[in-house]
Design a protein around this motif. Structure first.
Motif, PDB file in Angstrom:
ATOM      1  N   CYS A 214      15.327 -45.970 -23.166  1.00  0.00           N
ATOM      2  CA  CYS A 214      14.359 -45.394 -24.109  1.00  0.00           C
ATOM      3  C   CYS A 214      14.531 -43.889 -24.277  1.00  0.00           C
ATOM      4  O   CYS A 214      13.539 -43.144 -24.330  1.00  0.00           O
ATOM      5  CB  CYS A 214      12.930 -45.724 -23.684  1.00  0.00           C
ATOM      6  SG  CYS A 214      12.566 -47.494 -23.586  1.00  0.00           S
ATOM      7  N   VAL A 215      15.755 -43.430 -24.394  1.00  0.00           N
ATOM      8  CA  VAL A 215      16.004 -41.990 -24.511  1.00  0.00           C
ATOM      9  C   VAL A 215      15.363 -41.431 -25.776  1.00  0.00           C
ATOM     10  O   VAL A 215      14.720 -40.370 -25.753  1.00  0.00           O
ATOM     11  CB  VAL A 215      17.514 -41.693 -24.485  1.00  0.00           C
ATOM     12  CG1 VAL A 215      17.781 -40.234 -24.864  1.00  0.00           C
ATOM     13  CG2 VAL A 215      18.092 -41.992 -23.111  1.00  0.00           C
ATOM     14  N   GLY A 216      15.515 -42.132 -26.898  1.00  0.00           N
ATOM     15  CA  GLY A 216      14.972 -41.633 -28.166  1.00  0.00           C
ATOM     16  C   GLY A 216      13.468 -41.480 -28.136  1.00  0.00           C
ATOM     17  O   GLY A 216      12.923 -40.438 -28.547  1.00  0.00           O
ATOM     18  N   SER A 217      12.765 -42.491 -27.643  1.00  0.00           N
ATOM     19  CA  SER A 217      11.302 -42.411 -27.604  1.00  0.00           C
ATOM     20  C   SER A 217      10.831 -41.491 -26.477  1.00  0.00           C
ATOM     21  O   SER A 217       9.810 -40.804 -26.616  1.00  0.00           O
ATOM     22  CB  SER A 217      10.692 -43.808 -27.455  1.00  0.00           C
ATOM     23  OG  SER A 217      11.177 -44.481 -26.304  1.00  0.00           O
ATOM     24  N   ARG A 218      11.549 -41.441 -25.346  1.00  0.00           N
ATOM     25  CA  ARG A 218      11.163 -40.525 -24.260  1.00  0.00           C
ATOM     26  C   ARG A 218      11.239 -39.067 -24.725  1.00  0.00           C
ATOM     27  O   ARG A 218      10.355 -38.257 -24.430  1.00  0.00           O
ATOM     28  CB  ARG A 218      12.077 -40.716 -23.051  1.00  0.00           C
ATOM     29  CG  ARG A 218      11.815 -41.975 -22.239  1.00  0.00           C
ATOM     30  CD  ARG A 218      12.729 -42.021 -21.025  1.00  0.00           C
ATOM     31  NE  ARG A 218      12.730 -43.317 -20.390  1.00  0.00           N
ATOM     32  CZ  ARG A 218      11.875 -43.692 -19.426  1.00  0.00           C
ATOM     33  NH1 ARG A 218      10.958 -42.841 -19.013  1.00  0.00           N
ATOM     34  NH2 ARG A 218      11.958 -44.888 -18.899  1.00  0.00           N
ATOM     35  N   LEU A 219      12.316 -38.712 -25.424  1.00  0.00           N
ATOM     36  CA  LEU A 219      12.440 -37.353 -25.935  1.00  0.00           C
ATOM     37  C   LEU A 219      11.306 -37.044 -26.904  1.00  0.00           C
ATOM     38  O   LEU A 219      10.675 -35.982 -26.825  1.00  0.00           O
ATOM     39  CB  LEU A 219      13.790 -37.174 -26.632  1.00  0.00           C
ATOM     40  CG  LEU A 219      15.002 -36.968 -25.727  1.00  0.00           C
ATOM     41  CD1 LEU A 219      16.298 -37.113 -26.523  1.00  0.00           C
ATOM     42  CD2 LEU A 219      14.949 -35.593 -25.050  1.00  0.00           C
ATOM     43  N   THR A 220      11.033 -37.974 -27.810  1.00  0.00           N
ATOM     44  CA  THR A 220       9.999 -37.757 -28.816  1.00  0.00           C
ATOM     45  C   THR A 220       8.636 -37.548 -28.174  1.00  0.00           C
ATOM     46  O   THR A 220       7.858 -36.684 -28.588  1.00  0.00           O
ATOM     47  CB  THR A 220       9.950 -38.947 -29.788  1.00  0.00           C
ATOM     48  OG1 THR A 220      11.223 -39.081 -30.439  1.00  0.00           O
ATOM     49  CG2 THR A 220       8.868 -38.762 -30.840  1.00  0.00           C
ATOM     50  N   ALA A 221       8.339 -38.339 -27.147  1.00  0.00           N
ATOM     51  CA  ALA A 221       7.038 -38.263 -26.481  1.00  0.00           C
ATOM     52  C   ALA A 221       6.971 -37.165 -25.432  1.00  0.00           C
ATOM     53  O   ALA A 221       5.925 -36.977 -24.797  1.00  0.00           O
ATOM     54  CB  ALA A 221       6.719 -39.605 -25.835  1.00  0.00           C
ATOM     55  N   GLY A 222       8.068 -36.451 -25.200  1.00  0.00           N
ATOM     56  CA  GLY A 222       8.072 -35.387 -24.204  1.00  0.00           C
ATOM     57  C   GLY A 222       8.175 -35.888 -22.781  1.00  0.00           C
ATOM     58  O   GLY A 222       7.902 -35.147 -21.834  1.00  0.00           O
ATOM     59  N   GLN A 223       8.595 -37.142 -22.608  1.00  0.00           N
ATOM     60  CA  GLN A 223       8.737 -37.707 -21.264  1.00  0.00           C
ATOM     61  C   GLN A 223      10.140 -37.505 -20.689  1.00  0.00           C
ATOM     62  O   GLN A 223      10.395 -37.871 -19.547  1.00  0.00           O
ATOM     63  CB  GLN A 223       8.393 -39.197 -21.296  1.00  0.00           C
ATOM     64  CG  GLN A 223       6.945 -39.476 -21.637  1.00  0.00           C
ATOM     65  CD  GLN A 223       6.604 -40.947 -21.531  1.00  0.00           C
ATOM     66  OE1 GLN A 223       7.237 -41.688 -20.784  1.00  0.00           O
ATOM     67  NE2 GLN A 223       5.602 -41.379 -22.273  1.00  0.00           N
ATOM     68  N   LEU A 224      11.027 -36.934 -21.481  1.00  0.00           N
ATOM     69  CA  LEU A 224      12.370 -36.556 -21.029  1.00  0.00           C
ATOM     70  C   LEU A 224      12.615 -35.138 -21.494  1.00  0.00           C
ATOM     71  O   LEU A 224      12.573 -34.857 -22.698  1.00  0.00           O
ATOM     72  CB  LEU A 224      13.417 -37.512 -21.605  1.00  0.00           C
ATOM     73  CG  LEU A 224      14.888 -37.171 -21.326  1.00  0.00           C
ATOM     74  CD1 LEU A 224      15.184 -37.238 -19.838  1.00  0.00           C
ATOM     75  CD2 LEU A 224      15.812 -38.118 -22.101  1.00  0.00           C
ATOM     76  N   VAL A 226      14.585 -31.636 -22.341  1.00  0.00           N
ATOM     77  CA  VAL A 226      15.875 -31.341 -22.967  1.00  0.00           C
ATOM     78  C   VAL A 226      16.930 -31.097 -21.895  1.00  0.00           C
ATOM     79  O   VAL A 226      18.075 -31.559 -22.009  1.00  0.00           O
ATOM     80  CB  VAL A 226      15.748 -30.119 -23.893  1.00  0.00           C
ATOM     81  CG1 VAL A 226      17.118 -29.717 -24.441  1.00  0.00           C
ATOM     82  CG2 VAL A 226      14.782 -30.413 -25.033  1.00  0.00           C
ATOM     83  N   GLU A 227      16.540 -30.390 -20.841  1.00  0.00           N
ATOM     84  CA  GLU A 227      17.490 -30.086 -19.760  1.00  0.00           C
ATOM     85  C   GLU A 227      17.975 -31.360 -19.089  1.00  0.00           C
ATOM     86  O   GLU A 227      19.177 -31.528 -18.816  1.00  0.00           O
ATOM     87  CB  GLU A 227      16.837 -29.170 -18.730  1.00  0.00           C
ATOM     88  CG  GLU A 227      16.485 -27.778 -19.245  1.00  0.00           C
ATOM     89  CD  GLU A 227      15.259 -27.768 -20.148  1.00  0.00           C
ATOM     90  OE1 GLU A 227      15.101 -26.797 -20.907  1.00  0.00           O
ATOM     91  OE2 GLU A 227      14.474 -28.748 -20.098  1.00  0.00           O
ATOM     92  N   ALA A 228      17.061 -32.291 -18.820  1.00  0.00           N
ATOM     93  CA  ALA A 228      17.449 -33.557 -18.188  1.00  0.00           C
ATOM     94  C   ALA A 228      18.310 -34.391 -19.132  1.00  0.00           C
ATOM     95  O   ALA A 228      19.258 -35.047 -18.693  1.00  0.00           O
ATOM     96  CB  ALA A 228      16.204 -34.334 -17.779  1.00  0.00           C
ATOM     97  N   ALA A 229      17.993 -34.351 -20.398  1.00  0.00           N
ATOM     98  CA  ALA A 229      18.795 -35.107 -21.373  1.00  0.00           C
ATOM     99  C   ALA A 229      20.213 -34.564 -21.445  1.00  0.00           C
ATOM    100  O   ALA A 229      21.183 -35.328 -21.550  1.00  0.00           O
ATOM    101  CB  ALA A 229      18.132 -35.049 -22.749  1.00  0.00           C
ATOM    102  N   ASP A 252      21.457 -29.879 -30.313  1.00  0.00           N
ATOM    103  CA  ASP A 252      20.591 -28.732 -30.049  1.00  0.00           C
ATOM    104  C   ASP A 252      19.186 -28.934 -30.613  1.00  0.00           C
ATOM    105  O   ASP A 252      18.264 -28.185 -30.274  1.00  0.00           O
ATOM    106  CB  ASP A 252      21.191 -27.467 -30.654  1.00  0.00           C
ATOM    107  CG  ASP A 252      22.488 -27.057 -29.975  1.00  0.00           C
ATOM    108  OD1 ASP A 252      22.637 -27.351 -28.770  1.00  0.00           O
ATOM    109  OD2 ASP A 252      23.359 -26.473 -30.641  1.00  0.00           O
ATOM    110  N   ALA A 253      19.014 -29.957 -31.445  1.00  0.00           N
ATOM    111  CA  ALA A 253      17.710 -30.176 -32.080  1.00  0.00           C
ATOM    112  C   ALA A 253      16.787 -31.056 -31.254  1.00  0.00           C
ATOM    113  O   ALA A 253      15.585 -31.143 -31.539  1.00  0.00           O
ATOM    114  CB  ALA A 253      17.907 -30.805 -33.459  1.00  0.00           C
TER     115      ALA A 253
END
Length: 486
Positions: A214-224, A226-229, A252-253
């Motif tokens: 769930c990388v896409g939704s985790r990033l969107t929800a702030g649960q991942l 940017v540094e960890a990604a 970068d976005a």
């Protein structure tokens, strides 16, 4: 594998009934079961054919296809230019070959690969053919809007199109295809939307390439973060930013997208059931109640490389022995607790037939009905691993790589959906993670499940019957109409 008679490209067709007839009349095999759908991806179960012990029932779920006019319910309406839109079957047929391995017949649609891009191109084409406003968000998730994307309080549906290694056809794509088909159904009904409606394809839901689901939704929800990604890497050492950039996207976005989520009033994800509860209850469609807490842990067993033929057994520091004992402990502890635990991925160094390993790395996936049980199971597995490691002269480190707490889908939305579909629609929990679970901490979310007669998932044998898929489309259309057209 040879498909049954009929159009080999269209699931469930019969020459006597014509292509696209996917709602009425189930062809029967000599054994009394409905014949397998003809499309290799729509119901093919591998060399064994029909799954042992599987039985097919008529779809008793909400609004059976027969009550809605039969085959017409699977056909789409008109596109932006007045052209005929593809039916559910035709959309399924278009997706079927993408990323399908010719030998295993499983799917390898991993994030930011060629197969992933083909799926994304398909999604955009479906959106544009319906006159929907297409958007690609900062994290690579795709959106197709009916109505003003900026209006707020939107009703959103969809799922994902990527797969696990050699995965099945239904996990993810069923939700996306059904979403377009449900929109077409609403337009046929002449439904008037009072809220914006969107269809989504969330990126990298399965986590097959970079090891995090769930990388896409985790990033969107702030649960991942940017540094960890940016630290995520695949087995070839390619980082997530490198993979995105090679695929033509801007790494970068990426990052939290609270403004986008603020526009969403409800997210409803349709998914093939990954279990047999609906088959046992005799229902085609169910409503999700909760997702078990679950996580992934990496166990690193470090020993000493040596010669397999000349090193005495008593002189060995063999991490493979420690790993093997840990696998058995995982099964034992999970069974005692009524949980599940799986070591499904392993790497070994130096990985030579005639060499004692220096390092064995195994990944544990564990899930339970509640947090306390999960903590107890994982702690017991780690304790058993450490005891064996000390005996074998092996060093052990354990790292939790991801974790998702228990998800209770919003009761108000769940109850509203139950009211729309009728009181006899079952409500059930699941041990599988989903984008709807990740997003539940930010917006109201809910899920619909479509019956899977064998319960097999993450495998080419994954299956959902044609009649049940249609029942799922109609149920989703009913839900969207109840939420977005009131």
């Amino acid at each position: 594998m040879t498909p049954p008679a009929g159009d080999a490209g269209v699931p469930g067709t019969d020459p006597a009934r014509g292509a696209g007839n996917c709602a009425s009349g189930h062809a029967r095999s000599e054994a009394g079961r409905p014949a397998h759908p003809a499309s290799p991806a729509f119901g093919e179960r591998g060399p064994g054919g029909a799954a042992p012990g599987s039985t097919r029932r008529a779809a008793p779920g909400p609004h059976p296809p027969e009550a809605r006019g039969g085959a017409a319910e699977c056909r789409s309406g008109k596109g932006r230019g007045g052209e005929n839109l593809p039916s559910f079957q035709e959309m399924w047929r278009e997706l079927a070959p993408i990323g399908r391995h010719p030998d295993t017949h499983g799917y390898r649609r991993h994030a930011w690969t060629g197969a992933d891009q083909e799926c994304r191109d398909w999604f955009r084409a479906q959106a544009e053919s319906r006159g929907l406003t297409y958007e690609l968000d900062r994290n690579g998730n795709q959106w197709a809007w009916a109505g003003d994307p900026e209006a707020g309080d939107a009703v959103v549906t969809g799922s994902h199109l990527d797969s696990v290694p050699d995965g099945g056809a239904f996990d993810g794509p069923l939700g996306v295809v059904s979403s377009f088909a449900a929109l077409d159904e609403l337009r046929r009904r002449g439904a008037e939307f009072t809220r914006p409606l969107a269809i989504t394809n969330f990126g990298d839901e399965e986590g097959a390439r970079f090891g995090l689901a769930c990388v896409g939704s985790r990033l969107t929800a702030g649960q991942l973060t940017v540094e960890a990604a940016h630290r995520l890497r695949d087995q070839d050492g390619v980082s997530l930013p490198q993979a995105m950039e090679r695929a033509g996207y801007d790494p970068d976005a990426i990052g939290p997208d609270p403004r986008r989520l603020a526009r969403v009033g409800a997210f409803v994800e349709l998914h093939v059931e990954q279990g047999r509860a609906l088959d046992l209850s005799g229902n085609a469609v169910g409503i999700a109640s909760a997702i078990w807490p679950h996580g992934r842990w990496r166990f690193d067993f470090a020993g000493e490389a040596n010669h397999a033929g000349t090193t005495r057994l008593v002189d060995r520091r063999d991490p493979m022995l420690t790993y093997a004992e840990t696998v058995l402990a995982a099964r034992r502890e999970a069974q005692l607790a009524g949980a599940v635990a799986t070591f499904g991925k392993i790497s070994c160094e130096p990985n030579g037939v005639n060499a004692i390993p220096s390092l064995v790395r195994g990944w544990l996936d564990s899930r339970a009905a509640d947090q306390s049980t999960l903590d107890t199971v994982v702690a017991a597995i780690e304790q058993a691993a450490r005891e064996r490691a000390e005996r074998d002269g092996v060093d052990l480190s354990v790292v939790r790589e991801s974790f998702t707490p228990v998800v209770e889908f919003e009761h108000a939305l769940r109850d509203e959906i139950a009211k729309i579909l009728g009181g006899d629609t079952p409500v059930l929990g699941t041990g599988a993670g989903h984008d709807a679970g990740i997003l539940s901490g930010s917006i109201p979310t809910a899920m619909l499940f479509v019956r899977n007669p064998t319960g097999v998932s993450h495998s080419p044998a994954e299956f959902a019957g044609e009649d049940d898929c249609v029942a799922g489309v109609l149920a989703l259309a009913d839900v969207l109409e109840g939420l977005a057209c009131r």
